[in-house]
Design a protein around this motif. Sequence first.
Motif, PDB file in Angstrom:
ATOM      1  N   ILE A   7       0.755  -1.544   0.046  1.00  0.00           N
ATOM      2  CA  ILE A   7       0.155   0.252  -0.189  1.00  0.00           C
ATOM      3  C   ILE A   7       0.313   0.988  -0.561  1.00  0.00           C
ATOM      4  O   ILE A   7       0.433   2.587  -0.612  1.00  0.00           O
ATOM      5  N   PRO A   8       2.339   1.768   0.920  1.00  0.00           N
ATOM      6  CA  PRO A   8       2.869   2.361   0.788  1.00  0.00           C
ATOM      7  C   PRO A   8       3.052   2.972  -0.908  1.00  0.00           C
ATOM      8  O   PRO A   8       3.735   3.891  -1.221  1.00  0.00           O
ATOM      9  N   LYS A   9       3.361   2.180  -1.204  1.00  0.00           N
ATOM     10  CA  LYS A   9       3.948   2.223  -2.816  1.00  0.00           C
ATOM     11  C   LYS A   9       2.894   2.370  -3.913  1.00  0.00           C
ATOM     12  O   LYS A   9       2.113   2.891  -3.523  1.00  0.00           O
ATOM     13  N   ALA A  10       3.538   2.490  -5.050  1.00  0.00           N
ATOM     14  CA  ALA A  10       2.534   3.810  -6.083  1.00  0.00           C
ATOM     15  C   ALA A  10       1.548   2.205  -6.321  1.00  0.00           C
ATOM     16  O   ALA A  10       1.596   0.618  -6.206  1.00  0.00           O
ATOM     17  N   VAL A  11       0.318   2.684  -6.535  1.00  0.00           N
ATOM     18  CA  VAL A  11      -0.936   1.753  -6.783  1.00  0.00           C
ATOM     19  C   VAL A  11      -1.427   1.003  -8.057  1.00  0.00           C
ATOM     20  O   VAL A  11      -1.381   2.371  -8.847  1.00  0.00           O
ATOM     21  N   THR A  12      -1.272   0.139  -8.147  1.00  0.00           N
ATOM     22  CA  THR A  12      -1.582  -0.371  -9.947  1.00  0.00           C
ATOM     23  C   THR A  12      -2.516  -0.100  -9.805  1.00  0.00           C
ATOM     24  O   THR A  12      -3.982  -0.460  -9.257  1.00  0.00           O
ATOM     25  N   GLU A  13      -3.206  -0.666 -11.812  1.00  0.00           N
ATOM     26  CA  GLU A  13      -4.713  -0.873 -11.910  1.00  0.00           C
ATOM     27  C   GLU A  13      -5.016  -2.269 -11.090  1.00  0.00           C
ATOM     28  O   GLU A  13      -6.265  -2.390 -11.392  1.00  0.00           O
TER      29      GLU A  13
END
Length: 306
Positions: A7-13
């Motif tokens: 979650i703290p990282k980039a959230v992808t499609e």
Amino acid sequence: MKKHSIIPKAVTEYDLRLLRIFRTVVENGGFSASETELGITRSTISVHMSNLESRMKLKLCSRGRGGFSLTEEGQAVYHACISLFDSINDFSMLVNNLGQELSGELILFCADQLDNTMQKKLAEVIHFLHQKEPQLHLILDGDSIHNIERSLLQDKAHVGLLPSYHQIEGLSYQTIYSEPIYLCCSSHHPYFDMKDDEITAEILAEAPSIHPGIDIDAEGREQLKKLNLSAKAYQFDTRKTLILSGCYIGYLPGSYIKSELASKQMRIIHFDTTKYQFNLSMVFKKNPRETHKVELLKAAFDKVFS
């Protein structure tokens, strides 16, 4: 060992897709009950849920003989999902509205009864709005302060007209009108024919009086401390009715009782000392969903009340 989540990282499609499936499963109470809405089989849902838990490195739910239930982490992620997808919907609505003609409802609530002066001012505001955006469906109505505040925070209203004695988080307040409020009695009250110097603090404290029904500012609270508060009326018209009965004294704006003062149905007690300031504010949400409509209303009020 500290767990690391995606979650703290980039959230992808792909993450958003899995989170949408997770939200649907939670709101339907399990895998089987979600099959129809999602259009996929229970086993496929199970695979997606396992993938989400693996990517997040969190145990989100329990499923088995005991039925479907969320873990503590699962509950936190579900509530975060609601906020996330609401924000995405708000963003989509904002982008869709940019550069387009305004449409739909424009909602304005008032907390007080409107005297003649305020009616004329609001009529000018409405004329301005109609000239600018005649296609908008205007809703002008009255409600309690609490209900208006809640409607603004929930984006169910665009602007409210409220006394600015107290301010709550999430709303902005812009004073548009200010006038003093005076202590009054009617011609039927024993104090009506007394001179001000005869109405001492002790005598004033004996008369049943009216509380305005809300937590007013410090100046007003000091004035109320001097009185024998025996009734309560927030609206100016109901407060005036109590005063006209001759049974109570109470505070009203001078503009609201002009005709009663002129016809000697009412008088002001201690004109210079028993008064406090009433400020009326235009109130709106700090980050409203329909920004353009709020800006339109702000422009209308600025033009009329400036």
